[in-house]
Design a protein around this motif. Structure first.
Motif, short mmCIF file in Angstrom:
data_model
loop_
_atom_site.label_atom_id
_atom_site.label_comp_id
_atom_site.label_asym_id
_atom_site.label_seq_id
_atom_site.Cartn_x
_atom_site.Cartn_y
_atom_site.Cartn_z
N VAL A 256 -19.33 10.92 -0.09
CA VAL A 256 -19.46 10.69 -1.62
C VAL A 256 -19.24 12.46 -2.07
O VAL A 256 -18.39 12.77 -3.24
CB VAL A 256 -20.04 10.34 -2.65
CG1 VAL A 256 -20.22 9.58 -3.65
CG2 VAL A 256 -20.21 8.83 -1.80
N TYR A 1079 -17.94 8.27 -8.60
CA TYR A 1079 -17.81 7.42 -7.75
C TYR A 1079 -16.39 7.58 -7.92
O TYR A 1079 -15.85 7.61 -6.58
CB TYR A 1079 -18.61 5.93 -7.79
CG TYR A 1079 -16.84 4.87 -7.18
CD1 TYR A 1079 -17.07 4.97 -6.35
CD2 TYR A 1079 -16.50 4.74 -8.25
CE1 TYR A 1079 -16.82 3.94 -5.82
CE2 TYR A 1079 -15.47 3.63 -7.96
CZ TYR A 1079 -15.30 3.47 -6.54
OH TYR A 1079 -14.62 1.98 -6.09
N SER A 1082 -14.18 10.39 -5.50
CA SER A 1082 -13.65 10.27 -4.30
C SER A 1082 -12.81 8.50 -4.29
O SER A 1082 -11.86 8.83 -3.01
CB SER A 1082 -15.17 9.25 -3.84
OG SER A 1082 -15.40 11.31 -3.43
N ALA A 1141 -18.30 2.74 -1.26
CA ALA A 1141 -18.23 3.75 -2.29
C ALA A 1141 -18.03 2.53 -3.42
O ALA A 1141 -18.94 2.28 -4.42
CB ALA A 1141 -16.97 4.54 -2.40
#
Length: 1486
Positions: A256, A1079, A1082, A1141
């Motif tokens: 991340v 977040y 990515s 993620a």
């Protein structure tokens, strides 16, 4: 004596608590922590554990155990955490025991009774010793003892925990001892985990240090492949993550962080763990499947249960987390009830409010941890299942029999991988939801019963009725889903066929018709899509309405049963219902996913159980040097058909020895290619025996070229041997071609070799075969696509030279080469009529004589003596090598022809959402749905506010309270009807608009787009991406908006009631937004990379389906399997890290929302009693409990939508492909009779394929008079086919123009141009359908006209043999007809069209001389007054032309009458003619 001891230990009372209260039941005597019996049992168990440890030391003293380590080297984080947690717990127990002892001495001046403090000292000492021994010294203890000790401790702690919890609930009192007993359970679980981890690591450590295993590892550098090492060098951090890192997703921080710092590329994404890789999953699956087959031979094993048996451990672990999540979630309403009691002043003990606030925080954190692990582990199972199914489908398609191929087209197989395997993989994520919802419902009913008593049964009745109403819906949905998948398959099959053959469609001007066919199939798909979405919407409505119905039934029952309503039971009921309603609302989604997965799995299972090729007995093992026979066929009968009475080949007897050269000749459709297919084991054997000894190399008639470099295609997986490689290039006449290409042998070839000429493709195939150095060479008419000069060179250098010691079977129509063969086989109607050396066959067989005489007739009666054979300049191998190596080619850093797949980069903000909603009133439908949902949320808030304000208002009767509550509820629910209808309308209208634009864009795209875009990229968009946009995007878009509105509403209510929470919630909102931004940087790239790598899977699959026969012939399946495993893993890795993620983000947001909720609860506790009414406390906390769930649903939906919207991005890239010129220009349409004369003037024509490439045609000028027959000749790659492409405007001129009958073709529409010119293309193409459809897809001609044309094309007999005549079947690619027959069908199309200008592009290359002679006669007769432009390699084909155009390197070398050119000194055409006749002359002299 015993009584005295009991009194000393227990005192006067066996069980007392809370200031002298006595235990009321036998259960309490054992369970309560203050009970003497309980303390005796605990002490006894502690003594037992200590005795076991002492016994182990005495029996097996370990020197390592007696030493205290100076530093904790090599300890796992989980071991250190366990030591700290459990050691601390032991110290607290011990300290608490000492404190109680001190209190006894200070207050009552005695240490009696002993049990109150002695048990704590024992427990503290035991727990402290236990924790340090297991956590820090576990490696030194025997495995069996350590496991037994930790399991006993875990069971003991579990019993203590349950007893303490029950005691606290029953007596409504908590103590420090109860809290410590409860905390001992997670401590014991940590110890158990340490035991497992310690021994797992110890085994790995032992394995590494073992001398027997060290040697191979040491020698790895000598023999192992570098790729594997590279693969393992960047493995996901998850592989080595510790317990805490896995639970909190700390291992993902590095990925991340990298995504936050830069735009992620594919190489930045770590590879999967070994256990998650496709090869591992598939191998395990096959092991389990084979075991099941062996255990039960009578019935085939269930694929589903085999998959379950592969992953049962992971399913159980994720199931454990699912149940833990349900239990922790259900604590919410109970805590809310307790809070309301505290707010009403009914506090059970001092500081109860603080304990409740803390408990609420712990419960919410536990819920978050368990739910995240449940979802994450389920997703891992999903990836493993998807990977193994994709691999199984790929491996199956390489083994598929011919009859199975007719059932499962290439489009279908692509669909199984891109759509069906994906849907089955998704099911793993939803699996536990199926039972977890029911479990949650049961717990909710127990809480409801506690709150509203018998009224719960009314709620239960409504829930049961709702589920019963849904079961017929589920069946209908299943039926519609199945129909939708079938319709999807049909549409994809048609799309795939049209896209593969786009060049042919453009040449024939059939794009509009094929587009209409696809649109008709799509409209049928819309019918089923509408049905699925309407029933899904109805389903959703039913389950969103059910909470209101449950409330109505429950409160109605309370009224009639006279159960009093107060803040405590009303808001416990509301909170419980809220917790259940979101999982309850997911039931339609769960049902939908289950149905989709069931349908998809059935389709995959049907495919995996399809019949396979039975050819394992044909290839024989053994040293070739020792064998006298290479190929042996004895009395062989073979049939493609399922009905063995219709034989394809009959009574074949053939023996080929090593070094023997065998030629196979015969007319079109006589079974020549089938003979080679039989040797390869492709045709089902009906009778007889085939044996093949040695390694085979096969060159197919239709060239199969892989996307990649020329070098990669030649090496075909073999290591590079430079000397051998240079020799192969020389023997295959490729040296000159490579010099012309921009990057030499590192030039990238487009899909199916689009940027190579027909001759270059064939020579590339020949080079691939030669480089493999096989024992047997099967060559299927490889010289038909090359000019006479190259054919001669290839025959001498390749067949007679390079293959001198090999067994060769050559299918050919070139009679000139036959005398050089050891044996010639003459085939007719599936039989070998005769097999003998050339002269013997010529003397004895009349049919063969006719074939040779036909060749003589076409060659002409020119006196051979006058033709002087050209002096051949011999070039030595050394010169070639020198010439070639002078030009060193480096791999291009640019993308050459094949562009890298497009993907958006960075944050595209709302662009793709706006693109989606701009389609066909999308904004209108979305606005309606959004407004409806806002009204619904506002209705719910006002409903609860009414209840909170008036539940304890004596002026409002209970009937009025309930009536107003329900009226608001039903009113707001009625609004949902419009929301559902708007969602369905949004789905259908946007899908229609996007597909219509996509189809127009693809059909109007120029050929340069198809040359530079692999088919897999386009197919992945029209299959999986379109499926996501059809089914998933519209509903998830509205759900996202809805869940966001619910989360805002929950936070708003919480802030309105306890405004103090804003001090916490504002920083939390800021953190939430920061985290989301972090977040998404990515996650978006991960999902985009997932999209592009998905194309690799589809592309590799499509390529392998096309070349399955070649792959099997070279026995190269294993390498292709390995490549497939690799592309599946490349696709799975970004997906794995993307959903990890997702969980990483949600977990952090959940912990933040738990902080907000606990702060709100704390604010209520800290403020003076009476500040809030108990009703508003209940309302605020019920919304607070909802906040966690609403936030999760909101973020989950946002993440899912962000992933799905990538499909909209990907489709949008292909909605705006630069288009060809207009199909029709209304103001400039040619007259209906145009072209009347057929005169073609080419003026200074210059062509380049792309703006940045060199000219392919340089300043060509010439005139083809109307009615003339023009022959175009030249070496391979001289620009002949490009000139034809320019005539049809497949490529637009860079300069110059072409004028036909005084009209510049660039000024008229493409449809008007292409529909007026006839063509027989280089690659004969047939479509899936009937014979009639293939000749006349636009239905413009009568059956009589079609039969007449078939007669002229020599196809009438072949078609009459088919049972259905003109309705006879043509399967995909026309593979049930021979190559020659396919070219005859193309001639039939030209004869039907009767154009004034006819172009023949190598039209008779795959036809024998006799048939060619008849066809040339037919063309001369039928097209007497027409301009016929013939591109040919066979010199006789152009000998009777009016004029011949000779080309070289994209320029006109000469243009005149054939006789004039032949007599001209240094004429290129003359040289080609002399070359050809010298062979013919030598053939006759043999």
């Amino acid at each position: 004596m015993m009584d005295d001891l009991w009194t000393i230990f227990c005192g006067e009372s066996d069980c007392s608590y809370g200031g002298g209260k006595q235990c009321s039941s036998a259960f309490m005597l054992v369970a309560h922590p203050s009970s003497c019996i309980n303390n005796v049992l605990v002490t006894a168990f502690d003594v037992l554990l200590l005795f076991m440890l002492l016994f182990n030391f005495i029996c097996k003293p370990s020197p390592a155990m007696l030493q205290t380590p100076s530093r904790f080297q090599g300890l796992l984080p989980s071991q250190i955490f366990s030591a700290i947690f459990n050691g601390g717990l032991g110290v607290v127990y011990f300290s608490y025991g000492i404190w109680i002892l001190q209190e006894y001495l200070r207050n009552v001046h005695t240490i009696l009774p002993l049990h109150q403090w002695l048990v704590l000292l024992f427990q503290g000492f035991t727990w402290f010793l236990l924790s340090l021994t297991i956590s820090l010294q576990g490696k030194q203890l025997p495995k069996a003892f350590l496991r037994l000790w930790s399991i006993l401790a875990c069971l003991f702690a579990g019993i203590l925990c349950v007893f303490s919890l029950l005691a606290a609930i029953l007596v409504k009192q908590a103590s420090v001892r109860i809290v410590l007993d409860i905390l001992s359970l997670p401590g014991a679980i940590l110890l158990l985990l340490c035991t497992y981890k310690v021994y797992k690591n110890k085994e790995i450590g032992d394995a590494i240090s073992s001398p027997t295993l060290y040697a191979p590892l040491n020698g790895q550098a000598n023999g192992s492949s570098e790729s594997e090492t590279d693969l393992d060098s960047n493995v996901t951090p998850f592989a080595d993550a510790g317990f805490i890192s896995k639970m909190l997703f700390l291992w993902l921080n590095s990925v991340v962080r990298k995504g936050g710092e830069k735009t992620l590329e594919e190489e930045d994404i770590p590879s999967l763990r070994e256990v998650d890789r496709a090869e591992t999953c598939y191998t395990l699956f096959m092991e389990k499947l084979n075991k099941r087959k062996q255990s039960n031979l009578s019935t085939p094993p269930s694929i589903l249960w085999t998959i379950v048996s592969c992953h049962w451990k992971e399913i159980l672990i994720s199931g454990f987390f699912a149940s833990l999540k349900v239990i922790t979630m259900s604590a919410g309403p109970l805590l809310l009830n307790a809070f309301i009691q505290v707010a009403e002043g009914k506090e059970v003990f001092k500081y109860e409010g603080y304990v409740l606030a803390m408990s609420l925080f712990i419960a919410k954190c536990s819920e978050s941890l368990s739910q995240r692990q449940w979802y994450f582990r389920s997703r891992i199972i999903g990836i493993q299942v998807r990977s193994l199914l994709s691999a199984a489908i790929y491996i199956k398609q390489l083994r598929l029999s011919n009859t199975a191929k007719m059932m499962h087209s290439a489009g279908n197989i692509t669909n199984y991988v891109t759509v069906d395997a994906y849907r089955v993989g998704e099911f793993a994520y939803w699996f536990h939801q199926t039972w977890a919802t029911s479990f949650q419902l049961c717990i909710a009913l127990v809480i409801l019963f506690h709150a509203v008593g018998l009224a719960t049964f009314a709620a239960l009745a409504v829930i049961v009725l709702t589920v019963l109403c849904n079961s017929p819906l589920a069946k209908l949905l299943n039926k519609f889903q199945t129909k939708l998948m079938v319709a999807q398959d049909e549409r994809l099959k048609a799309c795939s066929e049209a896209l593969v053959n786009m060049k042919v469609l453009k040449l024939y001007a059939w794009e509009t018709h094929f587009k209409d066919v696809i649109e008709r199939l799509r409209s049928e798909e819309y019918t089923w899509l509408s049905a699925v979405q309407i029933w899904k919407a109805y389903n959703v409505l039913l389950f969103w309405t059910s909470p209101v119905l449950v409330s109505a039934a429950t409160f109605g029952a309370c009224y009639f049963l006279e159960i009093p309503l107060n803040a405590s039971n009303v808001f416990t009921f509301v909170a419980t219902l809220r917790l259940v309603q979101d999982p309850f609302r997911t039931i339609p989604d769960v049902i939908g996913v289950v149905i989709q997965a069931k349908v998809s799995l059935e389709r995959i299972v049907k495919f995996l159980e399809a019949p396979e090729l039975q050819n394992e007995n044909i290839r024989q093992k053994g040293k070739v040097e020792e064998l006298r026979v290479s190929i042996s066929m004895k009395s062989v009968d073979l049939s493609w058909e399922e009905n063995p009475s219709k034989l394809t080949l009959r009574n074949i007897n053939l023996v080929v020895k090593p070094g023997e050269k065998v030629a196979v000749c015969g007319e079109v459709g006589s079974g020549k290619s089938n003979l080679l297919a039989a040797i390869l084991g492709e045709v089902p054997l009906v009778g007889g025996n085939i044996q093949v000894y040695g390694k085979i190399a096969y060159v197919s008639q239709m060239a199969w070229i892989q996307t990649g470099t020329i070098q990669g295609n030649i090496l075909f997986g073999s290591p590079m041997d430079k000397q051998r490689y240079q020799e192969v290039l020389e023997k295959c006449s490729l040296v000159k071609d490579l010099e012309m290409l921009p990057f030499g042998d590192l030039t990238e070839i487009g899909e199916r070799g689009v940027n190579l000429s027909g001759g270059q493709k064939q020579r590339l195939q020949l080079a691939r075969a030669l480089y493999q150095d096989s024992d047997i060479y099967l060559l299927d008419d490889p010289f038909s696509a090359v000019d006479a000069h190259t054919a001669t060179s290839l025959f001498n250098e390749y067949v007679m030279g390079a293959l001198s010691g090999k067994a060769v079977i050559l299918v050919t129509h070139q009679v000139d080469f036959l005398p050089a063969f050891d044996s010639v086989l003459l085939m007719s109607d599936g039989e070998i009529l005769h097999g003998a050396p050339y002269h013997q066959l010529l003397a004895s067989n009349r049919k063969f004589q006719e074939l040779v005489n036909a060749h003589k007739d076409t060659a002409g009666s020119e006196p051979l003596a006058e033709v002087t054979s050209p002096q051949r300049v011999e070039i030595t191998s050394g010169e070639v090598k020198k010439k070639y190596t002078e030009k060193q080619f480096k791999a291009s850093t640019t993308d050459q022809l094949i562009k890298q797949e497009e993907r958006e980069i960075g944050d595209t903000s709302f662009k793709p959402y706006i693109q989606y909603l701009m389609q066909n009133k999308g904004f209108l439908y979305f606005t309606i749905a959004g407004l409806c949902h806002i009204i619904f949320v506002a209705g719910q808030i006002s409903q609860n506010a009414w209840m909170a304000a008036n539940v304890q208002n004596p002026h409002v009767s209970e009937l009025l309270l309930i009536t107003v509550y329900l009226v608001i509820g039903f009113g707001s629910t009625f609004i949902l009807v419009f929301r559902s209808l708007a969602a369905v309308a949004l789905c259908i209208q946007t899908s229609k608009s996007i597909f219509s634009q996509l189809l127009n864009s693809l059909f109007r795209a120029p050929m340069s787009f198809y040359d530079s875009t692999p088919l897999g990229r386009i197919l992945s968009r029209v299959s999986s991406d379109l499926s996501i946009v059809d089914v998933d995007v519209p509903f998830i878009l509205i759900y996202t908006f809805g869940s966001f509105a619910s989360a805002c509403a929950a936070l708003g209510v919480l802030a309105f009631v306890t405004w103090q929470v804003l001090f916490v919630s504002i920083p939390v909102i800021y953190l939430t937004l920061r985290l989301q931004k972090y977040y998404f940087s990515s996650a978006k790239e991960l999902m985009r990379i997932n999209g592009t790598t998905k194309s690799f899977v589809a592309n590799h699959l499509a390529e392998s389906i096309a070349g399955a026969m070649t792959i099997r012939a070279f026995e190269d399946e294993e390498r292709f399997f390995a490549t497939n495993f690799n592309v599946i893993d490349r696709n799975a890795s970004p997906l794995f890290h993307n959903f990890a993620a997702n969980e990483w983000l949600i977990q952090r947001l959940e912990l933040l929302s738990a902080t907000v909720l606990s702060s709100s609860a704390l604010a209520m506790v800290l403020l003076p009693p009476g500040t809030f009414g108990s009703g508003f406390v209940g309302m605020a906390l019920s919304y607070g409990l909802l906040l966690n769930m609403a936030l999760i649903f909101s973020i989950q939906n946002q993440c899912t939508l962000a992933n799905y919207i990538i499909s909209v991005e990907r489709l949008n890239q292909y909605l705006h492909i630069p288009s060809e010129a207009s199909e029709v220009i209304e103001e400039n349409r040619p007259p209906p009779s145009w072209p009347a004369v057929g005169k073609v003037e080419i003026c200074d024509l210059e062509i380049r394929y792309r703006p940045d490439t060199p000219l392919v045609l340089s300043g060509i000028s010439c005139t083809f008079e109307g009615g003339h027959k023009i022959g175009i000749v030249g070496c391979t790659g001289s620009g002949k086919t490009t000139l034809i492409s320019a005539l049809f405007r497949l490529v637009e001129p860079a300069d110059g123009k072409i004028i036909i009958d005084n009209i510049d073709i660039s000024t008229i529409g493409l449809h008007d141009l292409r529909s007026r010119i006839g063509i027989i293309p280089q690659d004969p193409t047939l479509f899936n359908g009937t014979i009639r459809y293939n000749l006349d897809p636009l239905s413009q001609y009568t059956d009589e006209e079609i039969w007449e044309v078939l007669g002229k094309c020599q196809l009438q007999d072949a078609v009459k043999e088919k049972e259905k005549g003109l309705d006879g079947l043509v399967i995909e690619d026309g593979s049930n007809w021979s190559m020659g027959q396919r070219q005859l069908f193309c001639l039939g199309r030209a004869l039907l069209r009767r154009s004034r200008i006819l172009v023949l592009d190598e039209a008779t290359a795959s036809i024998d001389n006799a048939t060619d002679a008849i066809l040339q006669k037919t063309i001369r007769t039928e097209f007497t007054d027409c301009t016929v432009i013939t591109v040919a390699h066979r010199i006789p084909t152009v000998m009777d032309c009016t004029k011949v155009l000779a080309m070289n390197d994209g320029k006109v070398v000469e243009y005149d009458e054939p006789t004039t050119l032949m007599n001209r000194e240094g004429s290129l055409f003359g040289q080609l003619v002399r070359e050809y006749w010298s062979h013919f002359h030598s053939a006759n002299q043999h």
